[in-house]
Write a protein that holds these residues in place. Structure first.
Motif, short mmCIF file in Angstrom:
data_model
loop_
_atom_site.label_atom_id
_atom_site.label_comp_id
_atom_site.label_asym_id
_atom_site.label_seq_id
_atom_site.Cartn_x
_atom_site.Cartn_y
_atom_site.Cartn_z
N LEU A 88 -23.85 -5.59 59.48
CA LEU A 88 -22.75 -5.14 58.63
C LEU A 88 -22.48 -6.16 57.53
O LEU A 88 -22.36 -7.35 57.79
CB LEU A 88 -21.49 -4.92 59.47
CG LEU A 88 -21.61 -3.91 60.61
CD1 LEU A 88 -20.29 -3.82 61.38
CD2 LEU A 88 -22.00 -2.54 60.09
N ASP A 89 -22.35 -5.66 56.29
CA ASP A 89 -22.16 -6.55 55.14
C ASP A 89 -20.70 -6.70 54.73
O ASP A 89 -20.42 -7.30 53.70
CB ASP A 89 -22.95 -6.01 53.93
CG ASP A 89 -24.44 -6.04 54.16
OD1 ASP A 89 -24.89 -6.89 54.94
OD2 ASP A 89 -25.15 -5.23 53.55
N LEU A 90 -19.78 -6.14 55.49
CA LEU A 90 -18.38 -6.14 55.10
C LEU A 90 -17.56 -7.16 55.85
O LEU A 90 -17.91 -7.53 56.98
CB LEU A 90 -17.78 -4.76 55.39
CG LEU A 90 -18.18 -3.61 54.48
CD1 LEU A 90 -17.63 -2.31 55.04
CD2 LEU A 90 -17.63 -3.81 53.09
N PRO A 91 -16.42 -7.55 55.29
CA PRO A 91 -15.44 -8.26 56.11
C PRO A 91 -14.88 -7.29 57.15
O PRO A 91 -15.11 -6.09 57.09
CB PRO A 91 -14.37 -8.68 55.10
CG PRO A 91 -14.53 -7.73 53.96
CD PRO A 91 -16.00 -7.42 53.89
N HIS A 92 -14.12 -7.81 58.10
CA HIS A 92 -13.66 -6.98 59.21
C HIS A 92 -12.79 -5.82 58.76
O HIS A 92 -12.75 -4.77 59.41
CB HIS A 92 -12.90 -7.84 60.23
CG HIS A 92 -13.83 -8.71 61.03
ND1 HIS A 92 -14.55 -8.23 62.09
CD2 HIS A 92 -14.16 -10.02 60.88
CE1 HIS A 92 -15.30 -9.22 62.59
NE2 HIS A 92 -15.08 -10.30 61.88
N CYS A 93 -12.10 -5.96 57.67
CA CYS A 93 -11.32 -4.86 57.11
C CYS A 93 -11.66 -4.77 55.63
O CYS A 93 -11.46 -5.74 54.89
CB CYS A 93 -9.82 -5.08 57.31
SG CYS A 93 -8.80 -3.70 56.73
N TYR A 94 -12.20 -3.66 55.19
CA TYR A 94 -12.66 -3.53 53.81
C TYR A 94 -11.86 -2.44 53.12
O TYR A 94 -11.87 -1.29 53.53
CB TYR A 94 -14.15 -3.18 53.79
CG TYR A 94 -14.68 -2.91 52.39
CD1 TYR A 94 -14.84 -3.96 51.49
CD2 TYR A 94 -15.03 -1.63 51.99
CE1 TYR A 94 -15.31 -3.72 50.22
CE2 TYR A 94 -15.52 -1.39 50.72
CZ TYR A 94 -15.66 -2.44 49.84
OH TYR A 94 -16.13 -2.20 48.58
N ARG A 95 -11.12 -2.82 52.08
CA ARG A 95 -10.29 -1.88 51.32
C ARG A 95 -9.38 -1.07 52.24
O ARG A 95 -9.20 0.13 52.08
CB ARG A 95 -11.17 -0.96 50.48
CG ARG A 95 -12.10 -1.68 49.51
CD ARG A 95 -12.81 -0.70 48.62
NE ARG A 95 -11.90 -0.15 47.61
CZ ARG A 95 -12.14 0.96 46.92
NH1 ARG A 95 -13.23 1.65 47.15
NH2 ARG A 95 -11.28 1.38 46.01
N GLY A 96 -8.85 -1.74 53.25
CA GLY A 96 -7.91 -1.10 54.16
C GLY A 96 -8.54 -0.29 55.26
O GLY A 96 -7.84 0.30 56.08
N ALA A 97 -9.87 -0.23 55.31
CA ALA A 97 -10.56 0.58 56.33
C ALA A 97 -11.38 -0.33 57.23
O ALA A 97 -11.97 -1.31 56.78
CB ALA A 97 -11.47 1.61 55.66
N ALA A 98 -11.42 0.02 58.50
CA ALA A 98 -12.23 -0.74 59.45
C ALA A 98 -13.71 -0.56 59.13
O ALA A 98 -14.13 0.43 58.54
CB ALA A 98 -11.93 -0.29 60.86
N ARG A 99 -14.51 -1.52 59.54
CA ARG A 99 -15.95 -1.44 59.29
C ARG A 99 -16.59 -0.31 60.09
O ARG A 99 -17.56 0.30 59.66
CB ARG A 99 -16.61 -2.77 59.62
CG ARG A 99 -16.18 -3.90 58.72
CD ARG A 99 -17.08 -5.10 58.86
NE ARG A 99 -16.99 -5.72 60.18
CZ ARG A 99 -17.69 -6.78 60.55
NH1 ARG A 99 -18.54 -7.33 59.70
NH2 ARG A 99 -17.55 -7.31 61.75
N VAL A 100 -16.07 -0.06 61.29
CA VAL A 100 -16.59 1.02 62.13
C VAL A 100 -15.42 1.91 62.56
O VAL A 100 -14.40 1.41 63.05
CB VAL A 100 -17.30 0.45 63.38
CG1 VAL A 100 -17.74 1.59 64.31
CG2 VAL A 100 -18.50 -0.41 62.97
N ALA A 101 -15.57 3.20 62.35
CA ALA A 101 -14.56 4.18 62.76
C ALA A 101 -15.17 5.12 63.79
O ALA A 101 -16.35 5.46 63.72
CB ALA A 101 -14.07 4.96 61.55
N ARG A 102 -14.35 5.54 64.76
CA ARG A 102 -14.80 6.48 65.78
C ARG A 102 -14.04 7.79 65.65
O ARG A 102 -12.82 7.81 65.52
CB ARG A 102 -14.58 5.91 67.18
CG ARG A 102 -15.17 6.78 68.29
CD ARG A 102 -14.88 6.23 69.68
NE ARG A 102 -13.50 6.47 70.11
CZ ARG A 102 -13.04 6.18 71.32
NH1 ARG A 102 -13.83 5.62 72.22
NH2 ARG A 102 -11.77 6.41 71.62
N TYR A 103 -14.77 8.90 65.69
CA TYR A 103 -14.19 10.24 65.66
C TYR A 103 -14.68 11.00 66.88
O TYR A 103 -15.75 10.69 67.43
CB TYR A 103 -14.59 10.98 64.38
CG TYR A 103 -14.22 10.26 63.11
CD1 TYR A 103 -12.93 10.35 62.59
CD2 TYR A 103 -15.16 9.49 62.42
CE1 TYR A 103 -12.59 9.69 61.42
CE2 TYR A 103 -14.82 8.82 61.26
CZ TYR A 103 -13.53 8.93 60.75
OH TYR A 103 -13.21 8.28 59.60
#
Length: 547
Positions: A477-492
């Motif tokens: 993963l290339d993102l910080p833990h929270c990117y633009r207010g969204a988590a790096r991984v989301a579960r649906y």
């Protein structure tokens, strides 16, 4: 029906049909191209359709930025295409078309358009449009719904003669997915469910030009006789007032060298060889006045380096055979010509055991990156044209469907079924409990996890969290833990098929041709997580057999 960009494919087909004097049933739908396009298919060459094409200055003046990272549109634009829906296709068929060639459209529109035409579905029949879109989604990748790339691959017969999916749909939106008799492959709830979650984001808000789909309650049922699955339960809501537009821009250039090594400590030798090649090239760069590479990716394929800390083997174990992947990126193509020439000397002047360069000397290619944004449908003109020169503008959606207040319908994202999940002393591999399928959208990957038995769902819900999946893929993963207010991984959750969908943002090193990784589309991610161990469970496999 073809999906093209109204240029070489369309023109070639049209010219062949004109030669055979069979153009009466030939129609085209356009326009997806927002920088260039075509207006008519006549005896002369087609003409541009947009008197004032959408330009970078227009995009900038509207304050449009990339949907993912908020960046402005770059200068080096290569293409810009809106994803149209099924409306123009249906209209062309209504007008008597036998062959329709479209510009850029969503894949599912190739099935939804004929269904709208055949059954008279209207633009506000949202549940029906969602069902037709789901049929198209299950068809769009061919054999992927009939046993191709199935988790239980060893149960699928006759790959060499695998049958492609066929859908029989009725006017109510209910349909059955099957494959031709006498062909290989397999159709069951698992194969269909895997394709349902493929390249999916939020399953309760799957946005398409014609409808916003809710697939969370879709039901699958295997039919007697085998190799046929009934599909029902898709829900639809009004779409948004915008088209998704995908632009590409030239960022720089890349080259990839793949060479094989054998012998003790093969991976270690391969890494030293790759670093030595780069050092040699950088010395030449310095002498020639070139700047350094902008990106480099080195990987020993065969040493499980894509697994990061989860690799079962390590470099210390001394793999005896690997393929080294050495990918580089540079703003100037001439610099990559130097890189290309400096690969061969490794075969005689570096590590022992180098015995093959796959594909020969590496070739440089453009790095085209994706820039996606939303653009008002009211500003895009979709047109249907006939071979005799007649054409008609097709409205994208009725005014009601373009009401944003109605287009957003909140649905629950998680389910609490109240089942008490008791701990135990057993551990299971994820693939023992679930089918797995991964895919991509740009630089985002998704992993669908479908429980093999309904009783497994509460345990997967408790133990297979978004945080666990994020930690497992942390190294990719290339993102910080929270990117633009969204988590790096989301579960649906998709309760109808007992499934979960994990969306991993910025997980593909740029994705597609912009990535330097060997797996730029996350095709292996589902298989990578198959060995993930879930601990402290009761013996739920035995318990499921008793239900």
């Amino acid at each position: 029906m073809l999906s093209s960009t109204m240029c070489p494919v369309c023109l070639s087909l049209w010219k062949r049909m004109r030669m055979k004097n069979c153009l009466d049933g030939f129609w085209w739908t356009n326009v997806d191209g927002m920088t260039t396009g075509w207006s008519r298919v006549l005896s002369s060459e087609p003409q541009p359709i947009f008197p004032t094409p959408l330009s970078k200055s227009t995009v900038d003046s509207l304050g449009i930025v990339d949907m993912e990272d908020g960046q402005p549109l770059p200068d080096k634009l290569q293409s810009m295409n809106a994803y149209l829906g099924a409306g123009p296709i249906a209209r062309a068929l209504d007008l008597g078309a036998e062959v329709v060639v479209t510009g850029r459209c969503v894949d599912s529109a190739l099935a939804l358009g004929p269904l709208m035409h055949s059954f008279g579905w209207k633009h506000n029949d949202y549940d029906l449009l969602a069902a037709g879109s789901l049929a198209g989604h299950l068809l769009e990748c061919g054999a992927q719904s009939t046993g191709g790339i199935f988790t239980d691959w060893d149960t699928v017969p006759q790959w060499e003669n695998i049958g492609f999916p066929v859908v029989e749909c009725d006017s109510t939106g209910h349909f059955v997915l099957m494959k031709p008799k006498g062909t290989g492959g397999l159709v069951n709830k698992g194969t269909v469910a895997e394709q349902l979650v493929y390249e999916l984001g939020d399953p309760a808000a799957y946005h398409l030009p014609d409808v916003c789909c809710d697939f969370t309650g879709v039901q699958l049922a295997e039919l007697s006789g085998g190799n046929a699955v009934s599909v029902s339960g898709a829900r639809g809501f009004p779409p948004s007032d915008s088209y998704k537009v995908s632009a590409t821009y030239l960022d720089c250039y890349k080259a990839v060298s793949v060479f094989t090594l054998s012998g003790p400590r093969a991976a270690e030798k391969g890494h030293k060889t790759a670093q030595s090649i780069l050092s040699r090239v950088r010395s030449i760069f310095k002498f020639a006045g070139f700047e350094d590479f902008t990106r480099v990716h080195i990987q020993a394929i065969g040493a499980e380096e894509s697994y990061g800390p989860h690799a079962k083997q390590s470099l210390q174990l001394g793999q005896r055979e690997v393929a080294m992947w050495l990918a580089v990126e540079h703003p100037r193509r001439e610099a990559l010509d130097i890189f290309r020439r400096e690969i061969a000397p490794a075969g005689t002047g570096m590590a022992p055991g180098i015995w093959g360069g796959l594909g020969g000397r590496p070739k440089s290619s453009p790095v085209l990156k994706l820039f996606s944004f939303l653009y008002p449908k009211s500003k895009v003109q979709a047109m249907v044209g006939f071979a005799n020169g007649n054409n008609e503008v097709v409205a994208p959606t009725p005014a009601l469907a373009m009401d944003n207040d109605k287009a957003v319908t909140p649905r629950p994202r998680g389910i609490d079924d109240g089942i008490d999940v008791k701990p135990g002393s057993h551990s299971f591999k994820l693939s023992d409990l679930a089918y797995l399928r991964s895919g991509d959208k740009g630089n985002t990957a998704n992993i669908g996890v479908i429980a093999r038995h309904p009783s497994f769902v509460p345990y997967l819900r408790k133990h297979l969290t978004a945080e666990m999946v994020e930690n497992y893929f942390e190294h990719l993963l290339d993102l910080p833990h929270c990117y633009r207010g969204a988590a790096r991984v989301a579960r649906y959750e998709l309760t109808g098929i007992n499934a979960f969908n994990f969306v991993l943002r910025r997980a593909l090193g740029g994705g597609g041709i912009a990535s330097l990784r060997p797996d730029p589309q996350g095709k292996g991610y589902g298989q990578m997580i198959a060995d993930l161990q879930l601990h402290n469970l009761p013996d739920i496999v035995v318990l499921a057999g008793d239900l």
